[in-house]
Design a protein around this motif. Structure first.
Motif, PDB file in Angstrom:
ATOM      1  N   THR A   1      13.245   7.161   7.321  1.00 25.34           N
ATOM      2  CA  THR A   1      11.867   7.292   6.847  1.00 25.34           C
ATOM      3  C   THR A   1      11.146   5.950   6.843  1.00 25.34           C
ATOM      4  O   THR A   1      11.775   4.895   6.694  1.00 25.34           O
ATOM      5  CB  THR A   1      11.847   7.881   5.422  1.00 25.34           C
ATOM      6  N   LYS A   2       9.840   6.003   6.965  1.00 27.96           N
ATOM      7  CA  LYS A   2       8.994   4.820   6.828  1.00 27.96           C
ATOM      8  C   LYS A   2       8.413   4.719   5.419  1.00 27.96           C
ATOM      9  O   LYS A   2       7.641   3.797   5.126  1.00 27.96           O
ATOM     10  CB  LYS A   2       7.844   4.863   7.853  1.00 27.96           C
ATOM     11  N   LEU A   3       8.764   5.648   4.547  1.00 36.07           N
ATOM     12  CA  LEU A   3       8.286   5.621   3.170  1.00 36.07           C
ATOM     13  C   LEU A   3       8.653   4.306   2.485  1.00 36.07           C
ATOM     14  O   LEU A   3       9.709   3.741   2.766  1.00 36.07           O
ATOM     15  CB  LEU A   3       8.923   6.764   2.363  1.00 36.07           C
TER      16      LEU A   3
ATOM     17  N   PRO B   1       1.581   5.478   0.057  1.00 31.10           N
ATOM     18  CA  PRO B   1       1.023   6.547   0.893  1.00 31.10           C
ATOM     19  C   PRO B   1      -0.238   7.195   0.333  1.00 31.10           C
ATOM     20  O   PRO B   1      -1.102   7.634   1.095  1.00 31.10           O
ATOM     21  CB  PRO B   1       2.178   7.549   0.980  1.00 31.10           C
ATOM     22  N   ASN B   2      -0.356   7.246  -1.007  1.00 27.32           N
ATOM     23  CA  ASN B   2      -1.528   7.917  -1.579  1.00 27.32           C
ATOM     24  C   ASN B   2      -2.751   7.003  -1.658  1.00 27.32           C
ATOM     25  O   ASN B   2      -3.793   7.406  -2.175  1.00 27.32           O
ATOM     26  CB  ASN B   2      -1.197   8.476  -2.966  1.00 27.32           C
TER      27      ASN B   2
ATOM     28  N   ALA C   1      10.048  12.909   1.810  1.00 28.51           N
ATOM     29  CA  ALA C   1       9.039  12.296   2.667  1.00 28.51           C
ATOM     30  C   ALA C   1       8.086  13.354   3.210  1.00 28.51           C
ATOM     31  O   ALA C   1       6.860  13.163   3.229  1.00 28.51           O
ATOM     32  CB  ALA C   1       9.714  11.542   3.816  1.00 28.51           C
TER      33      ALA C   1
ATOM     34  N   ASP D   1       5.651   9.067  -2.965  1.00 26.39           N
ATOM     35  CA  ASP D   1       5.009   7.770  -2.717  1.00 26.39           C
ATOM     36  C   ASP D   1       5.968   6.586  -2.664  1.00 26.39           C
ATOM     37  O   ASP D   1       5.671   5.583  -2.001  1.00 26.39           O
ATOM     38  CB  ASP D   1       3.960   7.506  -3.798  1.00 26.39           C
TER      39      ASP D   1
ATOM     40  N   HIS E   1       0.846  -1.185   0.000  1.00 27.24           N
ATOM     41  CA  HIS E   1       0.000   0.000   0.000  1.00 27.24           C
ATOM     42  C   HIS E   1       0.892   1.249   0.000  1.00 27.24           C
ATOM     43  O   HIS E   1       1.717   1.418   0.900  1.00 27.24           O
ATOM     44  CB  HIS E   1      -0.913  -0.001   1.222  1.00 27.24           C
TER      45      HIS E   1
ATOM     46  N   GLY F   1       5.636  14.422   0.506  1.00 33.28           N
ATOM     47  CA  GLY F   1       4.577  13.489   0.155  1.00 33.28           C
ATOM     48  C   GLY F   1       4.863  12.538  -0.985  1.00 33.28           C
ATOM     49  O   GLY F   1       3.936  12.012  -1.601  1.00 33.28           O
TER      50      GLY F   1
END
Length: 416
Positions: free
Chosen positions: A297-299, A13-14, A248, A253, A11, A251
């Motif tokens: 980051t958790k991205l 982020p968007n 990050a 993805d 999944h 925004g």
């Protein structure tokens, strides 16, 4: 089952979802026409990959400006004139459930001599001496040039969305224009676009903001970013981590981690130092940096380069340092490899170093592009690749084709 982690959905982020963790990373195809339009060869090639089970497919270089090509045969998306073929391309790649992202790029100075009327870069810094015969010294981009390029990235992304691409990837790695702006070696400006790490990052952040403005929040936007340039005075790991934090916050993805430039081609493995057995067993070239990035980051992170086996891919995913395994060269010699890997089986093919025996050519690492381009062109014609093809023969044929392509590109541009 070895394939269990590769098969997990991701999944973004968007809110969009990749059906599994296996991705085809960008490779140069040069399957456009000499006036830079998409072709049925791309439809054939991407249809083959789309049927292989991949979760994500990232295109090779899609240029945003017909005046700024990286190679003859690049596809350029700067208007909607090729919408019919673009839609055939996207439909072929996504018909079986894969996501297709267009990799948007501007070559900057990294374009072979004679292809463009001139090349732009952050600063007029020439290539190193042994490569200067192949690449012109660029012009320093003006403020108006910079603003025009930023707008072009956004416009190209919006056209890609309309054409049915599932997302776009900003190419900010491998020595192309955005990477040049990030690098202290290439960017020696003292205005708002240079002089400090934050200002050198401003061009990239402006490109991302313009793309996001034109495509909206629900359309995936990723980036390919160097962990480092592996070049004296270039973009460093510390600067890359700071850039990841900024992206990050903005925004982004998905971040694909790579490294190197034409002058220091770490992305091909040509610059990799001999490894300890414990490190070599991990397969991926940039996994160590991915671990540092994960602490930042958790991205979602994608790592490309060096993966060979289903076991190695699953082991890398198990570390938690990355979320997507990127494959490139393997898919040029075995386009059906993902089907096996997703079942826990390895491809029968192995990526091997490509050399010509010509020291000047081999030192540049250019055959890691040209040889694989030839395999992609075979698949695009409905043929099977030739994993044993001679490096020297491929170089000679590619050099002849590139010279002819440069000539035809310039002639067609002159008539336009």
């Amino acid at each position: 089952m070895e394939s269990s982690l590769l098969n997990q959905p991701l999944h973004l982020p968007n809110g969009s979802v990749l059906r599994n963790r296996l991705a085809k990373a960008a490779m140069s195809e040069t399957l456009g026409t000499y006036d830079n339009r998409p072709t049925n060869g791309l439809v054939q090639l991407y249809g083959r990959w789309g049927a292989s089970g991949l979760g994500l497919i990232v295109t090779g270089n899609v240029m945003i400006d017909r005046r700024a090509l990286g190679e003859p045969g690049n596809v350029v998306i700067e208007d909607e004139s090729d919408m019919a073929v673009l839609r055939q391309w996207t439909q072929a790649a996504t018909a079986h459930g894969s996501a297709l992202w267009a990799q948007l790029n501007h070559p900057g100075k990294q374009s072979t001599r004679g292809l463009n009327a001139f090349n732009l870069a952050p600063s007029a810094v020439p290539f190193r001496e042994d490569m200067a015969a192949f690449f012109d010294t660029p012009r320093e981009a003006s403020s108006d040039d910079i603003l025009d390029i930023i707008e072009r990235f956004g416009r190209s992304a919006a056209i890609c969305k309309k054409a049915g691409f599932s997302g776009v990837q900003i190419h900010a790695a491998h020595g192309y224009l955005i990477n040049q702006f990030l690098s202290p070696h290439h960017n020696r400006r003292d205005d708002e676009w240079g002089s400090t790490a934050e200002k050198r990052r401003r061009f990239l952040m402006a490109v991302y903001a313009e793309i996001r403005r034109q495509v909206g929040a629900d359309f995936p936007v990723g980036i390919k970013l160097n962990s480092a340039d592996f070049q004296r005075g270039g973009f460093t790991e510390e600067e890359s981590l700071a850039t990841i934090r900024a992206l990050a916050k903005a925004g982004i993805d998905l971040i694909e981690i790579s490294g190197g430039t034409y002058e220091a081609p770490a992305m091909s493995g040509a610059m990799q130092e001999p490894k300890r057995a414990s490190t070599a067993a991990r397969e991926a070239y940039f996994l160590g940096f991915a671990e540092k990035a994960r602490a930042t980051t958790k991205l979602p992170l994608m790592v490309t380069g060096g993966f060979r086996t289903a076991t190695g891919m699953n082991a890398a995913l198990r570390t938690g340092a990355l979320d997507v395994v990127g494959l490139a060269r393997l898919l040029a010699i075995d386009p059906d490899a993902p089907a096996a890997l997703l079942q826990g089986r390895d491809s029968a093919q192995r990526v091997r170093p490509i050399s010509t025996g010509l020291k000047a050519v081999d030192r540049m690492g250019i055959m890691e592009v040209l040889w694989y381009e030839r395999q992609l062109k075979r698949i695009a014609k409905g043929k099977e690749p030739r994993p044993a093809e001679s490096g020297l023969a491929a170089f000679l044929k590619s050099a002849l084709g590139s010279s002819w392509g440069t000539f035809r590109t310039r002639r067609l541009r002159a008539r336009a």
